[in-house]
Design a protein around this motif. Structure first.
Motif, PDB file in Angstrom:
ATOM      1  N   UNK A  33       0.850  -1.183   0.000  1.00 37.26           N
ATOM      2  CA  UNK A  33       0.000   0.000   0.000  1.00 37.26           C
ATOM      3  C   UNK A  33       0.890   1.240   0.000  1.00 37.26           C
ATOM      4  N   UNK A  34       1.137   1.808  -1.180  1.00 41.15           N
ATOM      5  CA  UNK A  34       1.999   2.993  -1.258  1.00 41.15           C
ATOM      6  C   UNK A  34       1.503   4.153  -0.393  1.00 41.15           C
ATOM      7  N   UNK A  35       0.188   4.214  -0.164  1.00 41.17           N
ATOM      8  CA  UNK A  35      -0.363   5.286   0.664  1.00 41.17           C
ATOM      9  C   UNK A  35      -0.209   4.994   2.158  1.00 41.17           C
ATOM     10  N   UNK A  36       0.111   3.745   2.495  1.00 44.11           N
ATOM     11  CA  UNK A  36       0.251   3.311   3.896  1.00 44.11           C
ATOM     12  C   UNK A  36      -1.008   3.600   4.710  1.00 44.11           C
ATOM     13  N   UNK A  37      -2.143   3.170   4.161  1.00 48.33           N
ATOM     14  CA  UNK A  37      -3.423   3.437   4.805  1.00 48.33           C
ATOM     15  C   UNK A  37      -4.121   2.150   5.254  1.00 48.33           C
ATOM     16  N   UNK A  38      -3.361   1.065   5.423  1.00 45.27           N
ATOM     17  CA  UNK A  38      -3.963  -0.181   5.892  1.00 45.27           C
ATOM     18  C   UNK A  38      -4.742   0.068   7.177  1.00 45.27           C
ATOM     19  N   UNK A  39      -5.999  -0.429   7.200  1.00 45.11           N
ATOM     20  CA  UNK A  39      -6.830  -0.285   8.382  1.00 45.11           C
ATOM     21  C   UNK A  39      -7.465   1.087   8.544  1.00 45.11           C
ATOM     22  N   UNK A  40      -7.254   1.976   7.579  1.00 49.63           N
ATOM     23  CA  UNK A  40      -7.799   3.332   7.676  1.00 49.63           C
ATOM     24  C   UNK A  40      -9.145   3.422   6.959  1.00 49.63           C
ATOM     25  N   UNK A  41      -9.981   4.308   7.456  1.00 50.71           N
ATOM     26  CA  UNK A  41     -11.323   4.490   6.919  1.00 50.71           C
ATOM     27  C   UNK A  41     -11.344   5.677   5.965  1.00 50.71           C
ATOM     28  N   UNK A  42     -12.041   5.488   4.854  1.00 50.41           N
ATOM     29  CA  UNK A  42     -12.228   6.545   3.874  1.00 50.41           C
ATOM     30  C   UNK A  42     -13.572   6.363   3.195  1.00 50.41           C
ATOM     31  N   UNK A  43     -13.779   7.111   2.122  1.00 49.39           N
ATOM     32  CA  UNK A  43     -15.008   6.958   1.339  1.00 49.39           C
ATOM     33  C   UNK A  43     -14.638   6.735  -0.123  1.00 49.39           C
ATOM     34  N   UNK A  44     -15.464   5.968  -0.807  1.00 48.33           N
ATOM     35  CA  UNK A  44     -15.230   5.706  -2.223  1.00 48.33           C
ATOM     36  C   UNK A  44     -15.602   6.959  -3.011  1.00 48.33           C
ATOM     37  N   UNK A  47     -15.072   4.274  -8.892  1.00 50.28           N
ATOM     38  CA  UNK A  47     -14.685   2.892  -9.181  1.00 50.28           C
ATOM     39  C   UNK A  47     -14.534   2.770 -10.684  1.00 50.28           C
ATOM     40  N   UNK A  48     -13.378   2.256 -11.117  1.00 48.46           N
ATOM     41  CA  UNK A  48     -13.148   1.988 -12.537  1.00 48.46           C
ATOM     42  C   UNK A  48     -13.092   0.474 -12.676  1.00 48.46           C
ATOM     43  N   UNK A  49     -14.226  -0.087 -13.065  1.00 46.78           N
ATOM     44  CA  UNK A  49     -14.379  -1.543 -13.124  1.00 46.78           C
ATOM     45  C   UNK A  49     -13.352  -2.178 -14.065  1.00 46.78           C
ATOM     46  N   UNK A  50     -13.146  -1.578 -15.234  1.00 52.97           N
ATOM     47  CA  UNK A  50     -12.256  -2.150 -16.239  1.00 52.97           C
ATOM     48  C   UNK A  50     -10.827  -2.309 -15.730  1.00 52.97           C
ATOM     49  N   UNK A  51     -10.414  -1.417 -14.851  1.00 55.62           N
ATOM     50  CA  UNK A  51      -9.043  -1.444 -14.330  1.00 55.62           C
ATOM     51  C   UNK A  51      -8.953  -2.025 -12.924  1.00 55.62           C
ATOM     52  N   UNK A  52     -10.093  -2.492 -12.396  1.00 54.28           N
ATOM     53  CA  UNK A  52     -10.146  -3.014 -11.027  1.00 54.28           C
ATOM     54  C   UNK A  52      -9.601  -1.972 -10.042  1.00 54.28           C
ATOM     55  N   UNK A  53     -10.074  -0.737 -10.165  1.00 51.86           N
ATOM     56  CA  UNK A  53      -9.593   0.352  -9.318  1.00 51.86           C
ATOM     57  C   UNK A  53     -10.726   0.946  -8.490  1.00 51.86           C
ATOM     58  N   UNK A  54     -10.444   1.122  -7.216  1.00 47.58           N
ATOM     59  CA  UNK A  54     -11.347   1.818  -6.309  1.00 47.58           C
ATOM     60  C   UNK A  54     -10.577   3.019  -5.774  1.00 47.58           C
ATOM     61  N   UNK A  55     -11.102   4.199  -6.024  1.00 50.07           N
ATOM     62  CA  UNK A  55     -10.492   5.419  -5.513  1.00 50.07           C
ATOM     63  C   UNK A  55     -11.114   5.716  -4.153  1.00 50.07           C
ATOM     64  N   UNK A  56     -10.261   5.801  -3.145  1.00 43.28           N
ATOM     65  CA  UNK A  56     -10.719   6.036  -1.780  1.00 43.28           C
ATOM     66  C   UNK A  56     -10.139   7.347  -1.287  1.00 43.28           C
ATOM     67  N   UNK A  57     -11.042   8.218  -0.835  1.00 45.08           N
ATOM     68  CA  UNK A  57     -10.614   9.500  -0.273  1.00 45.08           C
ATOM     69  C   UNK A  57     -10.508   9.367   1.237  1.00 45.08           C
ATOM     70  N   UNK A  58      -9.408   9.882   1.756  1.00 50.16           N
ATOM     71  CA  UNK A  58      -9.144   9.882   3.191  1.00 50.16           C
ATOM     72  C   UNK A  58      -9.111  11.328   3.676  1.00 50.16           C
ATOM     73  N   UNK A  61      -7.380  15.413   2.274  1.00 51.52           N
ATOM     74  CA  UNK A  61      -7.283  15.386   0.807  1.00 51.52           C
ATOM     75  C   UNK A  61      -6.338  14.316   0.278  1.00 51.52           C
ATOM     76  N   UNK A  62      -6.222  13.222   0.975  1.00 48.28           N
ATOM     77  CA  UNK A  62      -5.386  12.117   0.533  1.00 48.28           C
ATOM     78  C   UNK A  62      -6.272  11.108  -0.190  1.00 48.28           C
ATOM     79  N   UNK A  63      -5.824  10.649  -1.357  1.00 45.19           N
ATOM     80  CA  UNK A  63      -6.576   9.673  -2.137  1.00 45.19           C
ATOM     81  C   UNK A  63      -5.689   8.475  -2.420  1.00 45.19           C
TER      82      UNK A  63
END
Length: 155
Positions: A33-44, A47-58, A61-63
């Motif tokens: 986890x390059x953001x080092x946010x394991x166990x941290x809460x954010x909001x979606x 979601x980019x289904x084709x790329x299997x990506x979920x953008x999470x805002x913490x 202003x950290x995403x």
């Protein structure tokens, strides 16, 4: 066949839209986890289904960008309540109480209550197994907070 596939794709797109602004937690055992946010809460935020990506805002202003199986969210509240009902005899009294508290917090629906519910769910292994699901499973299983949609899926 093509018509059925189009319906499935449309349903998944709708599901991903429903997940925007939903409270989530980054899997605490995520190894990379390059953001080092394991166990941290954010909001979606997206979601980019084709790329299997979920953008999470913490906060602050950290995403972070995660795969759908690296982000956890709460089971829909009605499914959680049904699970508690079905497993009541097997659950430890303390676990049943915590699961009911998570359900109560979900019913409240306020962001702070959802955040607290996520913290409770991730704080106990046995509770997390009962109350959390990956975003991938949430989408693939067609889960929703909309109880009417739950009933129509089974028909």
């Amino acid at each position: 066949m093509i018509y059925t596939r189009a319906i499935v794709v449309a349903a998944k797109c709708n599901m991903m839209e429903q997940l925007n602004n939903k409270g989530v937690i980054v899997h605490p055992l995520l190894t990379h986890d390059p953001q080092r946010m394991q166990g941290q809460i954010g909001i979606i935020s997206n979601i980019v289904h084709e790329n299997d990506e979920v953008y999470v805002e913490f906060p602050y202003n950290k995403t972070g960008i995660y795969s759908r199986d690296a982000v956890l969210t709460l089971l829909p509240k009605e499914m959680l309540l049904a699970h508690i009902h079905d497993k009541l005899e097997e659950l430890e009294p303390k676990d049943a109480r915590i699961l009911l508290d998570i359900y109560r917090l979900q019913r409240n629906g306020q962001p702070a209550a959802i955040e607290e519910a996520l913290r409770w769910a991730i704080g106990y292994d046995t509770i997390g197994r009962d109350a959390l699901v990956t975003v991938k499973d949430y989408i693939d299983r067609g889960l929703s907070e909309d109880i009417a949609q739950h009933h129509s899926i089974g028909r």
